[in-house]
Design an enzyme around this catalytic site. Structure first.
Site, mmCIF file in Angstrom:
data_model
loop_
_atom_site.group_PDB
_atom_site.id
_atom_site.type_symbol
_atom_site.label_atom_id
_atom_site.label_comp_id
_atom_site.label_asym_id
_atom_site.label_seq_id
_atom_site.Cartn_x
_atom_site.Cartn_y
_atom_site.Cartn_z
ATOM 1 N N HIS A 1 0.862 -1.170 0.000
ATOM 2 C CA HIS A 1 0.000 0.000 0.000
ATOM 3 C C HIS A 1 0.905 1.229 0.000
ATOM 4 O O HIS A 1 2.067 1.152 0.421
ATOM 5 C CB HIS A 1 -0.894 0.008 1.235
ATOM 6 C CG HIS A 1 -2.022 -0.953 1.165
ATOM 7 N ND1 HIS A 1 -3.113 -0.869 1.999
ATOM 8 C CD2 HIS A 1 -2.244 -2.021 0.363
ATOM 9 C CE1 HIS A 1 -3.968 -1.837 1.714
ATOM 10 N NE2 HIS A 1 -3.452 -2.567 0.734
ATOM 11 N N GLU B 1 1.033 4.103 1.743
ATOM 12 C CA GLU B 1 1.549 4.566 3.035
ATOM 13 C C GLU B 1 2.609 3.610 3.563
ATOM 14 O O GLU B 1 3.645 4.039 4.078
ATOM 15 C CB GLU B 1 0.406 4.697 4.051
ATOM 16 C CG GLU B 1 -0.702 5.629 3.625
ATOM 17 C CD GLU B 1 -1.825 4.942 2.850
ATOM 18 O OE1 GLU B 1 -2.917 5.530 2.755
ATOM 19 O OE2 GLU B 1 -1.614 3.819 2.329
ATOM 20 N N CYS C 1 -5.908 2.594 4.969
ATOM 21 C CA CYS C 1 -6.787 1.450 5.243
ATOM 22 C C CYS C 1 -6.900 1.174 6.730
ATOM 23 O O CYS C 1 -5.931 1.258 7.478
ATOM 24 C CB CYS C 1 -6.317 0.203 4.482
ATOM 25 S SG CYS C 1 -4.744 -0.488 5.044
ATOM 26 N N CYS D 1 -2.645 0.156 7.192
ATOM 27 C CA CYS D 1 -1.872 1.392 7.059
ATOM 28 C C CYS D 1 -2.166 2.343 8.214
ATOM 29 O O CYS D 1 -1.266 3.032 8.699
ATOM 30 C CB CYS D 1 -2.150 2.054 5.718
ATOM 31 S SG CYS D 1 -1.454 1.095 4.351
#
Length: 147
Positions: free
Chosen positions: A51, A53, A79, A89
């Protein structure tokens, strides 16, 4: 800090993501309190499960003294639920020590329930949404039909 400029950059980074039919294309930038870019990342940057981040935070040494004053800019709400990895995240941001998140687009219920902003707020992290930039964040995700 120039929130709009950094968040626009995060939205542009999302265009670098390899296309996926099962995940959003997201960009993220971590910026210190004095306006210096610390790291950036985008979804699927080094691994199909990355992801944005997570990718950005992985480039920063744990305990970096700039993190408590830093802001992370993300084109999509970090998320709060995740199937591909153990930590979301939102949890990674909380553990990093970052105290401020600026996002463009709330995660639509498309793959999982969002709620990352709520996790962050419950941890005392300031969450700012610049919803007028959401259309820029949606563009690299148009193929998903999420809104």
């Amino acid at each position: 800090m120039d929130d709009r400029r950094w968040l626009t950059l995060a939205c542009e980074l999302a265009r670098l993501c390899p296309p996926s039919g099962t995940a959003f294309s997201v960009g993220a930038v971590v910026v210190s309190a004095d306006g210096e870019e610390i790291a950036r990342g985008h979804s699927r940057e080094a691994d199909p499960h990355d992801h944005a981040e997570e990718a950005a935070l992985a480039k920063i040494a744990p305990g970096d003294p700039r993190l408590p004053g830093a802001t992370i800019y993300s084109s999509l709400e970090p998320c709060g639920e995740r199937r591909s990895r153990q930590k979301t995240c939102a949890r990674l941001i909380v553990e990093s020590g970052i105290r401020r998140v600026v996002m463009a687009w709330r995660e639509p219920v498309h793959f999982v329930e969002g709620q990352g902003a709520e996790v962050l707020a419950e941890a005392g992290i300031a969450v700012v949404e610049l919803a007028d930039l959401a259309s820029l964040a949606r563009e690299p995700n148009a193929h998903l039909g999420a809104s």
